[in-house]
Design an enzyme around this catalytic site. Structure first.
Site, PDB file in Angstrom:
ATOM      1  N   TRP A   1     -20.940  14.197  11.531  1.00 54.23           N
ATOM      2  CA  TRP A   1     -19.605  14.344  10.514  1.00 54.23           C
ATOM      3  C   TRP A   1     -19.838  15.481   9.784  1.00 54.23           C
ATOM      4  O   TRP A   1     -21.045  15.541   8.998  1.00 54.23           O
ATOM      5  CB  TRP A   1     -19.510  12.923   9.920  1.00 54.23           C
ATOM      6  CG  TRP A   1     -18.978  11.921  10.738  1.00 54.23           C
ATOM      7  CD1 TRP A   1     -18.681  11.909  12.201  1.00 54.23           C
ATOM      8  CD2 TRP A   1     -18.660  10.582  10.270  1.00 54.23           C
ATOM      9  NE1 TRP A   1     -18.406  10.522  12.808  1.00 54.23           N
ATOM     10  CE2 TRP A   1     -18.360   9.801  11.592  1.00 54.23           C
ATOM     11  CE3 TRP A   1     -18.766   9.664   9.298  1.00 54.23           C
ATOM     12  CZ2 TRP A   1     -17.783   8.654  11.804  1.00 54.23           C
ATOM     13  CZ3 TRP A   1     -18.096   8.462   9.479  1.00 54.23           C
ATOM     14  CH2 TRP A   1     -17.697   7.977  10.545  1.00 54.23           C
TER      15      TRP A   1
ATOM     16  N   THR B   1       1.098  -1.392  -0.048  1.00 58.28           N
ATOM     17  CA  THR B   1       0.118   0.011  -0.009  1.00 58.28           C
ATOM     18  C   THR B   1       0.940   1.173   0.024  1.00 58.28           C
ATOM     19  O   THR B   1       2.228   1.112   0.434  1.00 58.28           O
ATOM     20  CB  THR B   1      -0.845   0.079   1.232  1.00 58.28           C
ATOM     21  OG1 THR B   1       0.052   0.156   2.510  1.00 58.28           O
ATOM     22  CG2 THR B   1      -1.620  -1.298   1.338  1.00 58.28           C
TER      23      THR B   1
ATOM     24  N   GLU C   1      -5.854  -3.160  -1.356  1.00 57.64           N
ATOM     25  CA  GLU C   1      -6.534  -4.304  -0.648  1.00 57.64           C
ATOM     26  C   GLU C   1      -7.789  -4.737  -1.263  1.00 57.64           C
ATOM     27  O   GLU C   1      -8.094  -5.980  -0.895  1.00 57.64           O
ATOM     28  CB  GLU C   1      -6.777  -3.815   0.910  1.00 57.64           C
ATOM     29  CG  GLU C   1      -5.765  -3.148   1.915  1.00 57.64           C
ATOM     30  CD  GLU C   1      -5.312  -1.918   1.559  1.00 57.64           C
ATOM     31  OE1 GLU C   1      -5.751  -1.259   0.367  1.00 57.64           O
ATOM     32  OE2 GLU C   1      -4.848  -1.365   2.578  1.00 57.64           O
TER      33      GLU C   1
ATOM     34  N   LYS D   1     -15.448  15.630  13.231  1.00 51.69           N
ATOM     35  CA  LYS D   1     -16.345  15.197  14.064  1.00 51.69           C
ATOM     36  C   LYS D   1     -16.852  16.200  15.052  1.00 51.69           C
ATOM     37  O   LYS D   1     -16.325  16.325  15.781  1.00 51.69           O
ATOM     38  CB  LYS D   1     -15.897  14.041  14.803  1.00 51.69           C
ATOM     39  CG  LYS D   1     -15.433  12.698  13.698  1.00 51.69           C
ATOM     40  CD  LYS D   1     -14.894  11.724  14.566  1.00 51.69           C
ATOM     41  CE  LYS D   1     -14.664  10.653  13.147  1.00 51.69           C
ATOM     42  NZ  LYS D   1     -13.251  10.307  13.233  1.00 51.69           N
TER      43      LYS D   1
HETATM   44  P1  AMP Z   1      -4.630   2.955  -3.451  1.00 50.48           P
HETATM   45  O1  AMP Z   1      -4.560   1.712  -2.456  1.00 50.48           O
HETATM   46  O2  AMP Z   1      -3.202   3.667  -3.262  1.00 50.48           O
HETATM   47  O3  AMP Z   1      -5.115   2.565  -4.474  1.00 50.48           O
HETATM   48  O4  AMP Z   1      -5.619   4.201  -2.642  1.00 50.48           O
HETATM   49  C1  AMP Z   1      -6.971   3.882  -2.493  1.00 50.48           C
HETATM   50  C2  AMP Z   1      -7.483   4.925  -1.974  1.00 50.48           C
HETATM   51  O5  AMP Z   1      -7.785   6.183  -3.115  1.00 50.48           O
HETATM   52  C3  AMP Z   1      -9.099   4.678  -1.609  1.00 50.48           C
HETATM   53  O6  AMP Z   1      -9.118   4.325  -0.417  1.00 50.48           O
HETATM   54  C4  AMP Z   1      -9.745   6.166  -1.730  1.00 50.48           C
HETATM   55  O7  AMP Z   1      -9.289   7.022  -0.610  1.00 50.48           O
HETATM   56  C5  AMP Z   1      -8.952   6.568  -3.042  1.00 50.48           C
HETATM   57  N1  AMP Z   1      -9.804   6.333  -4.082  1.00 50.48           N
HETATM   58  C6  AMP Z   1      -9.534   5.452  -5.108  1.00 50.48           C
HETATM   59  N2  AMP Z   1     -10.631   5.401  -6.058  1.00 50.48           N
HETATM   60  C7  AMP Z   1     -11.191   6.760  -5.737  1.00 50.48           C
HETATM   61  C8  AMP Z   1     -12.323   7.467  -6.599  1.00 50.48           C
HETATM   62  N3  AMP Z   1     -12.904   7.114  -7.393  1.00 50.48           N
HETATM   63  N4  AMP Z   1     -12.817   8.515  -5.828  1.00 50.48           N
HETATM   64  C9  AMP Z   1     -12.250   8.967  -4.564  1.00 50.48           C
HETATM   65  N5  AMP Z   1     -11.124   8.426  -4.151  1.00 50.48           N
HETATM   66  C10 AMP Z   1     -10.880   7.347  -4.769  1.00 50.48           C
END
Ligand code: AMP
Length: 540
Positions: A442, A181, A327, A437
């Site tokens: 929220w 990640t 994940e 919060k």
């Molecule tokens: P990663 O594991 O680096 O791919 O990051 C995942 C995170 O990217 C998610 O938990 C979201 O916070 C953000 N994310 C992914 N797709 C979107 C989307 N279409 N709109 C807004 N946030 C997104």
């Protein structure tokens, strides 16, 4: 009573064999370091990948050993995507945008044995070489030139091997891939994909109900192959035998436009910033845009702005908004309109398309509040998005069972704050660490930021939570004004601007003008640093 069907394992072997037998004439195109475009067929891919699997076996790779890649998107990386798992290894894609120390940490944590690295990325490798212990480094010739240095050249590595490969017995739950990640908090964590999860995810990705791709599509994953397996697109292309087009190291909009036109790309995928860049170039080159009419662009990783979706529609191209995470392999939701929504007013349709969308089959979702209760699907009430399904991680590598990222009843906590509407469309409104919060309710920092950035005098705005004696937390905005408005626009004026858009208790307690807003390496607001800057601010 049990069903009477074969117990047939879901593995990458079947996907790989299929392309070799049924689609050996279909092309794979890759942009090389000198900008030329390399072409070969799935037949070539099939033979060379089996040679790679043999070479890895000969190099001592045993079941479950990790083999890392430090590569751009191209045919060599596609060979690694299959050759490593076929050799019973685990394909570990490294993010070449990370700091060299972080890459070293990840290699050591994963205990990678072999690294396959593009020759153009050797300077990056040299920056962490003395911090890692690898048994072998194999250099892929993206420049087209044989590697003469201290490491083994990829073509020399696979060259002497047989094109026949004897498949070992696989269990569908064996590990096949691994990705760390991005780790915005704490150290990066390893997600370990099984054959089964990748296969089922590939089916999910390929459903007509999601992106509607077929064998006749020309698929071009622009999202890096080190970012959650390029969202699984290379696996899908191979499974259905669709032509694939890889951009190599050239991700600037002009190069992409040129590649898409030359190779007749019909489906692509990437983050919003890529498509915002491409949009500007397309708008300046209407004749070229015309040649790309019908292109579908999947977008995820960050929210797709509604204005961008509209602008691509005007050009006859379609943005498809999706959400996912490392994940979740990654596909979780896709925003596709339902059949009976086609007659809705235009604005309503765009509102749905700008949301992150509907959960795809086999990904179950729920949104949960602070007290652990599920929130209603009313499009208003916020909760943390939790998911479960056959391609959702059950644990992190070497941290089995020790994380608070999973609930007691076995759901994965995404840390994304969402609303879910009556139709089941999910909208991401914040990250759990950033949501404010206030008095048990929220407040979405993202919505306040977007509204503030809609004011003509504002360049950038970030909203963070500041502790409050009565309300627990209250929103405070930091705002960068355009040069010509500095000293002229007041805090009161911006509050008045927000008033008609939000409930009174949502309005920021303070709006503070700053010269700049601290940002992360990927250009996101660094909220932790902003909160730190505001730590002496007292609200009452
Ligand atoms: P990663 O594991 O680096 O791919 O990051 C995942 C995170 O990217 C998610 O938990 C979201 O916070 C953000 N994310 C992914 N797709 C979107 C989307 N279409 N709109 C807004 N946030 C997104």
């Amino acid at each position: 009573m049990k069903g009477l069907m074969m117990d047939y394992p879901l593995t990458l072997v079947t996907i790989f064999e299929r392309v070799g037998k049924l689609f050996p004439k279909v092309e794979v195109a890759s942009r090389m370091a000198d900008r030329s475009i390399h072409h070969y067929t799935y037949g070539d891919f099939y033979r060379r990948t089996k040679k790679l699997a043999n070479a890895l076996k000969r190099a001592g790779i045993k079941k479950g050993d990790r083999v890392a890649t430090l590569m751009w998107n191209h045919y060599g990386h596609l060979e690694a995507y299959f050759g490593i798992p076929l050799a019973e290894g685990v394909l570990h894609t490294l993010n070449l945008r990370l700091h060299p120390d972080d890459i070293a940490y990840i290699i050591n944590h994963a205990e990678d044995k072999i690294l396959i690295v593009d020759d153009v990325l050797l300077p990056l490798y040299q920056q962490f070489a003395d911090k890692v212990k690898l048994e072998k480094v194999v250099v892929f010739p993206l420049t087209g030139k044989k590697h003469e240095g201290p490491f083994i050249d990829y073509e020399d590595f696979i060259g002497p091997e047989s094109e026949e490969y004897e498949y070992p017995q696989f269990d569908e739950n064996d590990a096949a891939g691994m990705c760390y990640t991005s780790g915005t908090t704490g150290r990066p964590k390893g997600v370990l994909y099984s054959h089964r999860a990748i296969v089922l995810h590939t089916f999910g990705l390929g459903l007509g109900a999601n992106f509607g791709v077929t064998q006749k599509d020309v698929m071009s994953p622009i999202v890096p192959m080190f970012h959650v397996n390029a969202w699984g697109i290379p696996f899908l292309g191979v499974m259905i035998g669709a032509k694939q087009v890889f951009p190599g190291p050239y991700l600037d909009p002009e190069s992409l436009m040129d590649l898409f036109i030359k190779e007749k790309v019909t489906f692509t995928a990437g983050v919003p910033t890529l498509w915002l860049g491409l949009l500007q170039v397309l708008e300046k080159n209407p004749d070229k845009a015309e040649q790309l009419r019908g292109l579908r662009l999947a977008v995820g990783g960050a929210a797709a702005p509604e204005a961008m979706i509209r602008a691509y529609d005007k050009l006859g191209m379609t943005i498809i908004h999706a959400w996912g995470m490392t994940e979740t392999t990654p596909l979780g939701t896709v925003s596709i309109l339902k059949s009976y929504m086609e007659d809705l007013p235009e604005d309503k349709k765009y509102e749905y398309r700008a949301k992150q969308g509907l959960p795809v089959p086999f990904v179950e979702v729920r949104a949960v509040d602070d007290s652990g209760k599920e929130v209603p699907w009313d499009g208003k009430t916020m909760g943390e998005l939790q998911v479960r399904g056959p391609w959702i991680a059950a644990s992190y590598f070497k941290l089995e069972g020790s994380s608070d990222k999973w609930t007691e009843d076995g759901w994965f906590r995404t840390e994304d704050v969402v609303t879910i509407d009556e139709e089941g469309y999910i909208k991401i409104v914040d990250r759990i660490k950033d949501v404010i919060k206030s008095g048990g309710e929220w407040i979405s920092s993202v919505e306040l930021e977007n509204a503030l950035m809609g004011h003509p005098a504002v360049v950038e705005a970030a909203v963070v939570a500041v502790p409050h004696p009565k309300w627990q937390e209250r929103p405070v905005a930091v705002v960068v004004l355009k040069e010509e408005y500095r000293g002229k626009v007041t805090e009161e004026e911006l509050k008045e601007f927000l008033k008609p858009k939000f409930a009174k208790w949502w309005l920021p307690d303070r709006i503070i003008f700053v010269e700049e807003i601290p940002k992360t390496s990927t250009g996101k607001f660094m909220k932790r640093a902003i909160r730190e800057q505001l730590k002496d601010l007292k609200l009452d």
